[in-house]
Design an enzyme around this catalytic site. Structure first.
Site, mmCIF file in Angstrom:
data_model
loop_
_atom_site.group_PDB
_atom_site.id
_atom_site.type_symbol
_atom_site.label_atom_id
_atom_site.label_comp_id
_atom_site.label_asym_id
_atom_site.label_seq_id
_atom_site.Cartn_x
_atom_site.Cartn_y
_atom_site.Cartn_z
ATOM 1 N N PHE A 224 1.166 -0.901 -0.070
ATOM 2 C CA PHE A 224 0.025 -0.046 -0.163
ATOM 3 C C PHE A 224 0.776 0.839 0.436
ATOM 4 O O PHE A 224 0.403 2.058 -0.609
ATOM 5 C CB PHE A 224 -0.671 -0.519 1.058
ATOM 6 C CG PHE A 224 -2.187 -0.692 0.896
ATOM 7 C CD1 PHE A 224 -2.944 -0.852 -0.097
ATOM 8 C CD2 PHE A 224 -2.343 -1.945 2.049
ATOM 9 C CE1 PHE A 224 -4.026 -2.285 -0.112
ATOM 10 C CE2 PHE A 224 -3.595 -2.831 1.886
ATOM 11 C CZ PHE A 224 -3.664 -2.605 0.535
ATOM 12 N N HIS B 240 -0.259 -1.675 7.484
ATOM 13 C CA HIS B 240 -1.431 -0.889 6.621
ATOM 14 C C HIS B 240 -2.868 -0.657 6.816
ATOM 15 O O HIS B 240 -3.353 -0.973 5.664
ATOM 16 C CB HIS B 240 -1.188 -0.220 4.983
ATOM 17 C CG HIS B 240 -0.717 0.935 4.688
ATOM 18 N ND1 HIS B 240 0.814 1.640 4.259
ATOM 19 C CD2 HIS B 240 -1.840 2.044 4.841
ATOM 20 C CE1 HIS B 240 0.263 2.725 3.815
ATOM 21 N NE2 HIS B 240 -1.680 3.142 4.058
ATOM 22 N N LEU B 241 -3.556 0.628 6.952
ATOM 23 C CA LEU B 241 -5.119 0.390 6.799
ATOM 24 C C LEU B 241 -5.480 0.934 6.302
ATOM 25 O O LEU B 241 -5.021 1.532 4.984
ATOM 26 C CB LEU B 241 -5.668 1.904 8.239
ATOM 27 C CG LEU B 241 -7.095 2.207 8.657
ATOM 28 C CD1 LEU B 241 -7.739 1.457 9.156
ATOM 29 C CD2 LEU B 241 -7.507 3.885 8.511
ATOM 30 N N HIS B 242 -6.688 0.165 6.010
ATOM 31 C CA HIS B 242 -7.867 0.563 4.058
ATOM 32 C C HIS B 242 -8.497 -0.059 4.169
ATOM 33 O O HIS B 242 -9.397 -1.216 4.933
ATOM 34 C CB HIS B 242 -6.732 -0.590 3.292
ATOM 35 C CG HIS B 242 -6.721 -2.425 3.471
ATOM 36 N ND1 HIS B 242 -5.621 -2.125 4.658
ATOM 37 C CD2 HIS B 242 -6.942 -3.116 2.773
ATOM 38 C CE1 HIS B 242 -5.986 -3.977 4.410
ATOM 39 N NE2 HIS B 242 -6.424 -4.456 3.967
ATOM 40 N N GLN B 243 -9.685 0.465 3.887
ATOM 41 C CA GLN B 243 -11.157 0.010 3.811
ATOM 42 C C GLN B 243 -11.507 -0.177 2.542
ATOM 43 O O GLN B 243 -11.334 -0.002 1.890
ATOM 44 C CB GLN B 243 -11.811 1.461 4.137
ATOM 45 C CG GLN B 243 -13.602 0.795 4.095
ATOM 46 C CD GLN B 243 -14.001 2.382 5.044
ATOM 47 O OE1 GLN B 243 -14.380 2.669 5.843
ATOM 48 N NE2 GLN B 243 -14.640 3.485 3.810
#
Length: 184
Positions: free
Chosen positions: A51, A144-147
């Site tokens: 990401f 790694h944050l992801h929506q």
């Protein structure tokens, strides 16, 4: 002794060798990197977080649909449905609580805009929207944050996954990216 799975399907012979079941198998060896990567940080061949790497690529190569100041939208390489987007902050943070106000605001704006664009391009009947926070919550890349924004249609889980154990995606990722990017 053999076990039975019902309807006369035998799961194991006495010699311990499994008997083929009715499920079709789609071999995706490229996914093994995701399955075996301990902290999921090296899933793109050792180049660090995918990401963090994606925004350095050309949009078409990275499947980037749109770029904002703090967040970008990218197609999921392994979509549940056509148009399955991920909204990702550029900054490498693992938890929603670590986002700055500007990042949270833009993430919300991108979510709303993604829904609008997907409705315009492909007319879904609904959406699944969510964040899998942490490995135990199902995050494939927890660091790694992801929506996820997954468009849904009535009957999109038809007989193929149920009977054929196969998901049919009617459009190539590059074509989906171009449609969404043009409409964004």
């Amino acid at each position: 002794m053999a076990e039975s799975a019902g309807a006369g399907v035998e799961l194991e012979r006495q010699d311990g060798v499994g008997i083929p079941d009715r499920w079709a198998r789609l071999w995706t060896p490229h996914r093994m990197a995701y399955v075996t990567a301990g902290d999921r940080e090296t899933v793109d061949g050792g180049n660090g977080c995918p990401f963090c790497r994606i925004p350095t690529l050309e949009d078409a190569e990275g499947l980037v649909v749109a770029r904002g100041a703090a967040v970008y939208a990218v197609l999921n390489l392994f979509p549940y449905n056509p148009g399955h987007l991920m909204l990702v902050p550029y900054r490498h943070v693992a938890d929603y609580t670590e986002l700055e106000t500007t990042e949270r605001t833009e993430l919300g704006d991108f979510t709303s805009h993604a829904m609008t664009v997907l409705r315009k391009v492909s007319g879904p009947h609904g959406f699944n929207i969510g964040i899998n926070a942490g490995d135990s919550a199902g995050a494939g890349i927890a660091a790694h944050l992801h929506q996820h924004v997954v468009p849904r249609w009535g009957g999109d889980a038809n007989f193929m996954p149920v009977i054929g154990a196969t998901k049919v995606l009617p459009q190539l990722l590059g074509e989906t990216r171009a449609l969404l990017a043009d409409a964004w």
